[in-house]
Design a protein around this motif. Structure first.
Motif, mmCIF file in Angstrom:
data_model
loop_
_atom_site.group_PDB
_atom_site.id
_atom_site.type_symbol
_atom_site.label_atom_id
_atom_site.label_comp_id
_atom_site.label_asym_id
_atom_site.label_seq_id
_atom_site.Cartn_x
_atom_site.Cartn_y
_atom_site.Cartn_z
ATOM 1 N N ARG A 199 -1.745 -1.942 9.776
ATOM 2 C CA ARG A 199 -2.300 -3.224 9.304
ATOM 3 C C ARG A 199 -3.473 -3.641 10.179
ATOM 4 N N SER A 200 -3.369 -3.348 11.479
ATOM 5 C CA SER A 200 -4.480 -3.711 12.372
ATOM 6 C C SER A 200 -5.724 -2.877 12.067
ATOM 7 N N LEU A 201 -5.539 -1.749 11.384
ATOM 8 C CA LEU A 201 -6.685 -0.912 11.007
ATOM 9 C C LEU A 201 -7.218 -1.284 9.624
ATOM 10 N N GLY A 202 -6.726 -2.384 9.090
ATOM 11 C CA GLY A 202 -7.266 -2.885 7.822
ATOM 12 C C GLY A 202 -6.490 -2.448 6.592
ATOM 13 N N GLY B 184 5.508 -12.586 8.127
ATOM 14 C CA GLY B 184 4.989 -11.607 9.083
ATOM 15 C C GLY B 184 4.517 -10.351 8.398
ATOM 16 N N ASP C 139 -2.830 7.859 6.587
ATOM 17 C CA ASP C 139 -3.189 8.310 7.947
ATOM 18 C C ASP C 139 -2.939 7.202 8.962
ATOM 19 N N ALA C 140 -3.327 5.970 8.570
ATOM 20 C CA ALA C 140 -3.173 4.841 9.497
ATOM 21 C C ALA C 140 -1.711 4.617 9.841
ATOM 22 N N LEU C 141 -0.809 4.940 8.901
ATOM 23 C CA LEU C 141 0.626 4.739 9.160
ATOM 24 C C LEU C 141 1.162 5.694 10.230
ATOM 25 N N THR C 142 0.365 6.691 10.602
ATOM 26 C CA THR C 142 0.760 7.598 11.683
ATOM 27 C C THR C 142 1.155 6.809 12.934
ATOM 28 N N LEU C 143 0.498 5.675 13.135
ATOM 29 C CA LEU C 143 0.748 4.866 14.334
ATOM 30 C C LEU C 143 1.743 3.732 14.076
ATOM 31 N N THR D 202 2.533 -1.765 11.895
ATOM 32 C CA THR D 202 1.720 -2.834 12.488
ATOM 33 C C THR D 202 0.333 -2.322 12.842
ATOM 34 N N ALA D 203 0.299 -1.136 13.461
ATOM 35 C CA ALA D 203 -1.005 -0.561 13.811
ATOM 36 C C ALA D 203 -1.823 -0.291 12.557
ATOM 37 N N ALA E 146 -10.214 -6.025 10.779
ATOM 38 C CA ALA E 146 -9.974 -4.818 11.578
ATOM 39 C C ALA E 146 -11.247 -4.341 12.273
ATOM 40 N N PRO F 138 -8.787 -7.812 5.202
ATOM 41 C CA PRO F 138 -8.155 -6.986 6.244
ATOM 42 C C PRO F 138 -9.152 -6.047 6.923
ATOM 43 N N ARG G 263 -6.112 7.850 3.115
ATOM 44 C CA ARG G 263 -6.529 7.407 4.448
ATOM 45 C C ARG G 263 -5.633 6.281 4.980
ATOM 46 N N LEU H 115 -2.210 -10.466 12.510
ATOM 47 C CA LEU H 115 -1.175 -9.592 11.955
ATOM 48 C C LEU H 115 0.145 -10.312 11.737
ATOM 49 N N LEU H 116 0.190 -11.577 12.118
ATOM 50 C CA LEU H 116 1.390 -12.382 11.912
ATOM 51 C C LEU H 116 0.928 -13.717 11.354
ATOM 52 N N ARG I 223 6.716 8.279 7.026
ATOM 53 C CA ARG I 223 6.542 8.830 8.371
ATOM 54 C C ARG I 223 7.722 9.726 8.726
#
Lengths: 326, 246
Positions: A219-222, A130, A209-213, A216-217, B74, B70, A206, B50-51, A72
């Motif tokens: 990872r939340s995008l899968g 974590g 791309d998710a790492l743009t945010l 943590t975000a 998601a 994952p 892709r 996520l944790l 990033r």
């Protein structure tokens, strides 16, 4: 194929034939009686060299785009993973041992060793409690820098203890990176590895791309950070390692090229990888053509020429960054 | 149903969520409140999968969240981090479309719906660096909505927003809950939790100290005990304000 890819593909279509014709001996495609052995010069000297420039430039450009996306950071360079210095160390070992014939293999072995070490580190950082959120990328980058420093120090030691002045001269010249006198043999070694590396980076695109945010975000995008890291190690290892194995160290391409491409795209990392590969091919091909036609006693090394372009560009980037334009 | 059973979370060797059990229903806004360092963000991260918990488990409709891939996780849970740093100056539309990553499709209809839901159609081509704070917050929520998750977990989405934008964003979250999505939101503003949440969880030092309807969970005695501040609620239900002091 996006607009940036079309632009650099078109540029490459123009540059490639020009590169074939340019050199100490210019070849006029329309002349009926050109220089003697023109066909031989084209087929055995110019063509493999031009193809190799395209292959190496494409690998370095794609690796740079992926690396900047992963960290990033627009100032990131594929060299940060330490794979290029490891490949160089392997190559230097082959000079040192007098096994010049095994150079590409030794360099690839060095790159492979670096990739294995990074994969080991990746396994440890991503298994951090974590999910290694936040700290994983920083720890991994530091590990890459450590690897680069270690390989650099061992290379310097090998130079210091070079068995003969001839070996010393060969090592130093080779480390500066060049495409002089390369043949189809080098093309057949590098091209499949670089193509495979770019394909792996495209698979990772892709997730970048998710790492743009942020991590943590992402990872939340899968996105699975460990899988992404392994893809990057393989992709960058193959593209950069193969380049170093056949041409020595050619710096700054991975840093500079994504910046040339980014304004022509919507700046997502996935939209940069293919055009950066094409732009990297254009840059290395153009630079190699220029060093070939410069009226110097000996041909300027490609690695030096690109560093001469890249270093001021890097300074310009820093100034732009300070002004908040990146 | 998103549930936690005997959930314990540690960070840096410290227990930040301690033996936490709760079952959350969709179609409602659940607010998580508590003083600084109470473990709210860690709890939200654990609920989002996520944790990794040090003990206990989080389940989604009866299935362990840790057992989901994952990607499947998601698709089900959209997580909105607190004011994320956006690395590249991408366009609003590109950023919102990132919400489709778990589905591996372009999701044009979903992206359009998310842009429309947050009144972002006219801003679609604008680089994110040229957005105001309120516009940026709407874009980030639209990114989550584009993924059409069954659950939206948002960490202080109203922080750094002015009053009008706070109300605008909470109205969007209310619409999501009315549409059947589960909404779990970490809030610092107790009045917003009192007026807009259907259920409030009060956390203190990692433990659940109050849970229920806003008027119960945020009763003055709870506020005094958890925040150490004497306060009372003024006004009518749905438009209450907190007055500090005796």
């Amino acid at each position: 194929m996006n607009r940036a890819s079309l632009i650099f593909a078109a540029l490459l279509v123009v540059l490639f034939p020009l590169s074939l014709l340019a050199g100490r001996v210019w070849i006029d495609p329309f002349a009926s009686n050109g220089p003697a052995n023109a066909a031989l010069i084209l087929a055995e000297l110019r063509a493999p060299r031009a193809v190799l420039a395209v292959v190496i430039g494409a690998g370095l450009g794609a690796a740079g785009a992926a690396m900047q996306g992963y960290l990033r950071n627009p100032l990131a360079d594929p060299g940060l993973f330490g794979i290029a210095p490891m490949a160089a160390l392997g190559a230097v070992a082959s000079f040192w041992l007098g096994a010049r014939w095994a150079l590409p293999l030794a360099a690839l072995a060095g790159a492979g060793l670096g990739m294995a070490f990074l994969a080991l580190i990746a396994g440890r950082t991503s298994s951090d409690a974590g999910g290694g959120a936040g700290a994983g990328i920083a720890l991994f980058t530091l590990a890459g820098l450590m690897l680069a420093s270690l390989a650099g120090a061992l290379t310097a030691l090998a130079i210091t203890l070079a068995p003969s002045p001839f070996a010393l001269s060969e090592i130093v010249l080779w480390l500066n990176g060049a495409l002089t006198d390369r043949s189809w043999r080098e093309v057949t070694i590098a091209a499949p590895l670089v193509a495979a590396g770019i394909a792996v980076l495209a698979v990772a695109a892709r997730s970048l791309d998710a790492l743009t945010l942020g991590e943590t975000a992402a990872r939340s995008l899968g996105v699975d950070p460990a899988r992404l890291l392994v893809l990057l190690i393989i992709g960058i290892g193959l593209t950069v390692g193969a380049g170093v194995a056949v041409a020595g160290i050619i710096g700054f391409v991975g840093l500079v090229v994504p910046h040339l491409v980014r304004p022509l795209t919507d700046r997502l990392p996935s939209h940069l990888i293919l055009p950066s590969a094409l732009a990297g091919a254009c840059l290395v091909l153009a630079a190699d053509t220029i060093v070939r036609i410069l009226p110097l006693v000996t041909e300027l090394r490609l690695g030096i020429a690109l560093a001469l372009i890249g270093a001021p560009f890097f300074g310009w980037l820093l100034v732009r960054m300070r002004r908040g334009r990146l | 149903m998103l549930a936690a059973e005997n959930l314990t979370v540690t960070r840096g060797g410290q227990v930040v969520v301690d033996d936490f059990t709760v079952a959350l229903a969709p179609g409602r806004i659940t607010a998580i409140v508590g003083p600084n360092g109470a473990g709210k963000s860690s709890l939200l991260l654990a609920l989002a999968g996520l944790l990794e918990p040090a003990g206990g488990a989080v389940t989604l409709d009866g299935a362990a969240l840790a057992a989901l891939t994952p990607r499947a996780r998601a698709q089900a849970i959209g997580y909105l981090p607190q004011s994320p740093d956006i690395a590249w100056d991408v366009s609003v539309e590109s950023l919102v479309a990132l919400g489709r990553l778990p589905w591996r499709d372009r999701g044009t209809a979903e992206v359009e719906a998310a842009l429309a839901a947050l009144d972002l159609e006219t801003l679609r081509g604008r680089p994110v660096s040229q957005l105001s704070g309120g516009e940026r917050a709407r874009v980030l929520l639209a990114r989550v909505l584009a993924g059409t998750p069954r659950w939206i977990l948002a960490d202080e989405p109203l922080a750094a927003l002015d009053l009008a934008h706070q109300f605008g964003l909470i109205a969007h979250l209310t619409a999501c809950a009315q549409g059947g999505q589960g909404v779990v939101v970490v809030l610092h503003n107790l009045a917003l939790a009192m007026n807009h949440a259907h259920r409030v969880l009060v956390l203190d030092s990692g433990r659940l100290v109050a849970d229920g309807l806003p008027a119960q969970a945020l009763a003055p005695e709870v506020i005094a005990k958890v925040w150490g501040v004497r306060a009372r609620w003024l006004g009518e239900a749905g438009a209450r304000a907190l007055e500090l002091g005796e």
